[in-house]
Scaffold this motif. Structure first.
Motif, PDB file in Angstrom:
ATOM      1  N   ASP A 182       0.737  -1.023  -0.058  1.00  0.00           N
ATOM      2  CA  ASP A 182       0.153   0.085   0.086  1.00  0.00           C
ATOM      3  C   ASP A 182       1.034   1.101  -0.273  1.00  0.00           C
ATOM      4  O   ASP A 182       0.594   2.261  -0.763  1.00  0.00           O
TER       5      ASP A 182
ATOM      6  N   GLU B 291       0.996   3.835  -3.126  1.00  0.00           N
ATOM      7  CA  GLU B 291       0.864   5.346  -2.525  1.00  0.00           C
ATOM      8  C   GLU B 291       1.754   6.371  -3.250  1.00  0.00           C
ATOM      9  O   GLU B 291       1.498   7.542  -3.761  1.00  0.00           O
ATOM     10  N   ARG B 292       3.070   6.025  -3.694  1.00  0.00           N
ATOM     11  CA  ARG B 292       4.089   6.770  -4.355  1.00  0.00           C
ATOM     12  C   ARG B 292       3.837   7.142  -5.780  1.00  0.00           C
ATOM     13  O   ARG B 292       4.424   7.836  -6.158  1.00  0.00           O
TER      14      ARG B 292
ATOM     15  N   ASP C 102       0.957   8.199  -6.531  1.00  0.00           N
ATOM     16  CA  ASP C 102       0.409   9.473  -6.546  1.00  0.00           C
ATOM     17  C   ASP C 102       1.198  10.802  -7.120  1.00  0.00           C
ATOM     18  O   ASP C 102       0.746  11.783  -7.615  1.00  0.00           O
ATOM     19  N   TYR C 103       2.549  10.535  -7.062  1.00  0.00           N
ATOM     20  CA  TYR C 103       3.367  11.653  -7.280  1.00  0.00           C
ATOM     21  C   TYR C 103       4.009  11.555  -8.617  1.00  0.00           C
ATOM     22  O   TYR C 103       5.178  12.243  -8.843  1.00  0.00           O
TER      23      TYR C 103
ATOM     24  N   ARG D 254       3.764  11.318 -12.756  1.00  0.00           N
ATOM     25  CA  ARG D 254       2.841  11.605 -13.779  1.00  0.00           C
ATOM     26  C   ARG D 254       3.291  10.421 -15.141  1.00  0.00           C
ATOM     27  O   ARG D 254       4.328  10.443 -15.576  1.00  0.00           O
TER      28      ARG D 254
ATOM     29  N   ARG E 165      -6.197   2.362 -10.413  1.00  0.00           N
ATOM     30  CA  ARG E 165      -5.428   3.400 -10.545  1.00  0.00           C
ATOM     31  C   ARG E 165      -5.143   3.892 -12.035  1.00  0.00           C
ATOM     32  O   ARG E 165      -5.535   4.850 -12.671  1.00  0.00           O
ATOM     33  N   TYR E 166      -4.994   2.666 -12.878  1.00  0.00           N
ATOM     34  CA  TYR E 166      -4.558   2.937 -14.238  1.00  0.00           C
ATOM     35  C   TYR E 166      -5.672   1.985 -15.120  1.00  0.00           C
ATOM     36  O   TYR E 166      -5.394   0.871 -15.666  1.00  0.00           O
TER      37      TYR E 166
ATOM     38  N   ARG F 118       6.231  11.856   1.148  1.00  0.00           N
ATOM     39  CA  ARG F 118       5.965  12.273   2.495  1.00  0.00           C
ATOM     40  C   ARG F 118       7.237  12.368   3.412  1.00  0.00           C
ATOM     41  O   ARG F 118       7.281  13.124   4.404  1.00  0.00           O
TER      42      ARG F 118
END
Length: 286
Positions: free
Chosen positions: A30, A34-35, A37-38, A40, A63-64, A281
């Protein structure tokens, strides 16, 4: 050195009950996802390298949504469990193969995600294969374990005999160096330290067995471990008891790196700035 066949057999036997005890593996999966998210990136094909029972596959599909996910593992039993998991937008392609010899064409995937797998591999071979199958500009994200992992169990065994009972783990900096040698671009590494606690040392050893995480080093003892030595290990482990619980430390290593827009030998290395965004983070670039 890891005995890959022994490791594979361990995960084959563990496949049907792996999910019951894989609490840590799910948590770091998880955190790894989450990483994204940063980042593109709009991948068309994603490789889940060491997919196990397929925990990350659903999250990658969500997500994709337009991407095809390939779930690859060297234990066929794990992939059978992955096929049963369900809840996906569409079934992944399941491939039973070794991370050190990927049966994929050059530049076949845009993103590789690998959770808690690389500690079972020859890093040089696995990284070379990941670079090969990623397209130019592709991303490789992974977790593995560092040398403080299971340090209490390793020390307890060292007080009983001089044999190898806990698999060795590479330092974060050595892993980063291996990425550079493989000719990945802009490698970023960081570490988190997590702790599970147990009532008894035997509970930890039972969980490791259920996970399939046996000692698979070539240097391991080739004889059965008797009750007397196991009892001695449990007594030695008691030195770590705190507030009524026994800790099991895990040094979780996170890494990511990009494939050069022109792969090595093609005349240059560039990474598009548009592909890099935000900060994690912990403050490091993600």
């Amino acid at each position: 050195m890891i005995d890959k066949e022994r490791a594979r057999r361990g995960f084959e036997r563990a496949a049907t009950h792996y999910d019951r005890v894989a609490v840590l593996q799910r948590e770091i999966a998880d955190r790894l996802l989450e990483r994204l998210d940063y980042v593109r990136l709009e991948p068309q094909r994603i490789l889940d390298l060491g997919a196990g029972t397929g925990y990350a596959v659903g999250a990658l599909h969500r997500r994709y949504r337009r991407a095809r996910v390939i779930a690859l593992d060297f234990a066929h039993g794990m992939l059978l469990q992955a096929r049963k998991r369900g809840g996906w937008l569409r079934r992944p392609w399941c491939v039973c193969a070794d991370a050190e010899a990927l049966p994929l064409a050059d530049g076949a995937v845009d993103l590789i995600v690998s959770n808690a797998t690389l500690q079972w591999c020859d890093l040089e071979r696995a990284f070379d294969e990941c670079l090969r199958v990623l397209r130019p500009g592709g991303l490789f994200m992974f977790t593995t374990f560092g040398p403080d992992t299971l340090k209490e169990l390793r020390q307890a065994w060292s007080e009983v005999d001089g044999d190898s009972h806990v698999s060795p783990f590479l330092d974060m900096h050595d892993i980063g160096d291996a990425l550079v040698r493989a000719r990945f671009a802009d490698p970023v590494m960081d570490v988190e330290r997590l702790t599970l606690t147990y009532t008894h040392a035997r509970d930890l050893m039972r969980d490791l067995k259920l996970l399939g995480a046996h000692n698979a080093t070539h240097e391991r003892p080739r004889t059965l471990t008797g009750r007397a030595r196991l009892a001695a290990v449990e007594r030695a482990y008691e030195n770590y008891r705190d507030a009524g619980r026994l800790p099991a430390s895990y040094e979780v290593v996170y890494g990511h790196a990009w494939v050069p827009e022109q792969k090595p030998g093609a005349g240059g290395i560039t990474i598009p700035l548009s592909a890099i965004g935000g900060r994690g983070r912990s403050g490091g670039r993600i």
